[in-house]
Design a protein around this motif. Structure first.
Motif, PDB file in Angstrom:
ATOM      1  N   UNK A   1      -9.678   6.010  -7.617  1.00 23.09           N
ATOM      2  CA  UNK A   1     -10.804   7.034  -8.535  1.00 23.09           C
ATOM      3  C   UNK A   1     -10.881   8.383  -8.060  1.00 23.09           C
ATOM      4  N   UNK A   2      -9.698   8.586  -7.317  1.00 20.66           N
ATOM      5  CA  UNK A   2      -9.444  10.213  -6.506  1.00 20.66           C
ATOM      6  C   UNK A   2      -8.465  10.892  -8.128  1.00 20.66           C
ATOM      7  N   UNK A   3      -7.991  10.114  -8.305  1.00 21.72           N
ATOM      8  CA  UNK A   3      -6.920  10.445 -10.074  1.00 21.72           C
ATOM      9  C   UNK A   3      -7.391  11.042 -10.738  1.00 21.72           C
ATOM     10  N   UNK A   4      -8.788   9.551 -11.038  1.00 21.21           N
ATOM     11  CA  UNK A   4      -9.800   9.861 -11.648  1.00 21.21           C
ATOM     12  C   UNK A   4     -10.354  11.116 -12.010  1.00 21.21           C
TER      13      UNK A   4
ATOM     14  N   UNK B   1      -2.481  14.677 -12.695  1.00 21.08           N
ATOM     15  CA  UNK B   1      -2.836  13.242 -12.327  1.00 21.08           C
ATOM     16  C   UNK B   1      -2.902  12.480 -13.318  1.00 21.08           C
ATOM     17  N   UNK B   2      -2.067  12.355 -14.230  1.00 20.06           N
ATOM     18  CA  UNK B   2      -1.825  11.789 -15.799  1.00 20.06           C
ATOM     19  C   UNK B   2      -0.684  11.402 -15.626  1.00 20.06           C
ATOM     20  N   UNK B   3       0.049  12.276 -14.803  1.00 18.63           N
ATOM     21  CA  UNK B   3       1.519  11.799 -14.855  1.00 18.63           C
ATOM     22  C   UNK B   3       1.588  11.395 -13.958  1.00 18.63           C
ATOM     23  N   UNK B   4       0.413  11.261 -12.758  1.00 18.75           N
ATOM     24  CA  UNK B   4       0.823  10.271 -11.354  1.00 18.75           C
ATOM     25  C   UNK B   4      -0.319   9.057 -11.635  1.00 18.75           C
ATOM     26  N   UNK B   5      -1.053   8.853 -12.898  1.00 17.36           N
ATOM     27  CA  UNK B   5      -1.378   7.118 -12.840  1.00 17.36           C
ATOM     28  C   UNK B   5      -0.645   6.677 -14.197  1.00 17.36           C
ATOM     29  N   UNK B   6       0.009   7.732 -15.155  1.00 17.35           N
ATOM     30  CA  UNK B   6       1.188   6.797 -16.098  1.00 17.35           C
ATOM     31  C   UNK B   6       2.194   6.729 -15.061  1.00 17.35           C
ATOM     32  N   UNK B   7       3.008   6.786 -14.865  1.00 18.43           N
ATOM     33  CA  UNK B   7       3.885   6.271 -13.773  1.00 18.43           C
ATOM     34  C   UNK B   7       3.845   5.808 -12.740  1.00 18.43           C
ATOM     35  N   UNK B   8       2.298   5.427 -12.139  1.00 15.24           N
ATOM     36  CA  UNK B   8       1.728   4.115 -11.154  1.00 15.24           C
ATOM     37  C   UNK B   8       1.946   3.179 -11.684  1.00 15.24           C
TER      38      UNK B   8
ATOM     39  N   UNK C   1       1.073   7.466  -6.513  1.00 18.39           N
ATOM     40  CA  UNK C   1      -0.634   7.717  -7.005  1.00 18.39           C
ATOM     41  C   UNK C   1      -0.460   9.140  -6.205  1.00 18.39           C
ATOM     42  N   UNK C   2      -0.009   9.117  -4.770  1.00 20.54           N
ATOM     43  CA  UNK C   2      -0.777  10.562  -4.018  1.00 20.54           C
ATOM     44  C   UNK C   2       0.887  11.320  -4.082  1.00 20.54           C
ATOM     45  N   UNK C   3       1.842  11.263  -4.820  1.00 17.96           N
ATOM     46  CA  UNK C   3       3.215  11.890  -4.796  1.00 17.96           C
ATOM     47  C   UNK C   3       3.024  13.689  -5.442  1.00 17.96           C
TER      48      UNK C   3
ATOM     49  N   UNK D   1       0.748  -1.384   0.044  1.00 26.91           N
ATOM     50  CA  UNK D   1       0.055   0.388   0.012  1.00 26.91           C
ATOM     51  C   UNK D   1       0.533   1.502  -0.207  1.00 26.91           C
ATOM     52  N   UNK D   2       1.440   1.188   1.200  1.00 28.65           N
ATOM     53  CA  UNK D   2       3.096   2.391   0.959  1.00 28.65           C
ATOM     54  C   UNK D   2       3.333   2.560  -0.396  1.00 28.65           C
ATOM     55  N   UNK D   3       4.080   1.956  -1.345  1.00 32.49           N
ATOM     56  CA  UNK D   3       3.827   1.880  -2.837  1.00 32.49           C
ATOM     57  C   UNK D   3       2.954   2.369  -2.828  1.00 32.49           C
TER      58      UNK D   3
END
Length: 209
Positions: A142-145, A88-95, A82-84, A75-77
């Motif tokens: 859900x939060x990111x999207x 939003x598109x950059x974080x989703x892509x990186x995730x 996701x919360x870094x 979860x931490x990983x």
């Protein structure tokens, strides 16, 4: 003085527990929880069975603590990305792109997770924290999207369905982990997943990393 001795004993006990849990994870991941005895864990850890029962109430309690510890690490990983920082598109892509690294780092636990979630009969209780792990990922996605839609980065899709679709696909791919872990193959697969979802979600002019 007594307080220092108790503190030292607690540290030593915690260290022994972590050693045993690490060995148990390897055995459980390789052979399944049902097929590993406390005696086998004790032998590999070079402890007596009695010592194991001083550390854990039994194999189920050992497994529950192991699963809780590993779930927290995964979860931490997830949340680190996701919360870094980033859009939003950059974080989703990186995730999505970081999934091979997460799967590689936690490969033993992922295999155990797959075995315990995919093979238990419906009338047998699932390990603790499975729902919590899934829920954490779903809420973060859900939060990111949802935020990406509000900011005009993503198309107006149903964020709940999109989050569940991404989570379900990632879980399905995790089920395909084999030994040895083929990271280059996984990187290629998740690059395609990232392209598929980001292409479908991004509005024209939305940023793609």
């Amino acid at each position: 003085m007594a307080g220092k001795q108790e503190s030292r004993k607690k540290r030593e006990k915690d260290q022994r527990k972590q050693e045993v849990l690490s060995i148990a994870l390897g055995l459980f991941s390789e052979r399944g929880v049902r097929n590993v005895s406390m005696q086998e864990i004790a032998d590999k850890a070079e402890y007596s069975v009695g010592t194991l029962y001083n550390l854990f109430a039994g194999k189920e309690a050992m497994f529950d603590e192991l699963f809780e510890n590993c779930s927290s690490q995964v979860k931490e990983a997830f949340l680190t990305v996701l919360e870094g920082p980033g859009t939003e598109s950059e974080r989703l892509s990186l995730f999505i792109k970081s999934m091979p690294d997460i799967l590689e780092e936690h490969a033993e636990f992922i295999r155990l997770y797959v075995a315990e979630t995919g093979q238990r009969p419906g009338n047998v209780s699932q390990p603790k924290n499975i729902d919590d792990l899934k829920s954490t990922l779903n809420i973060a996605l859900l939060a990111i999207i949802g935020d990406g839609i509000q900011k005009g980065l993503f198309r107006h899709v149903d964020p709940h369905i999109a989050a569940k679709a991404i989570g379900a696909l990632l879980e399905t791919l995790a089920f395909e982990i084999t030994e040895p872990f083929n990271k280059s193959e996984m990187m290629e697969v998740f690059a395609k997943v990232e392209h598929l979802f980001l292409k479908g979600l991004l509005l024209p002019g939305g940023h793609r990393s």
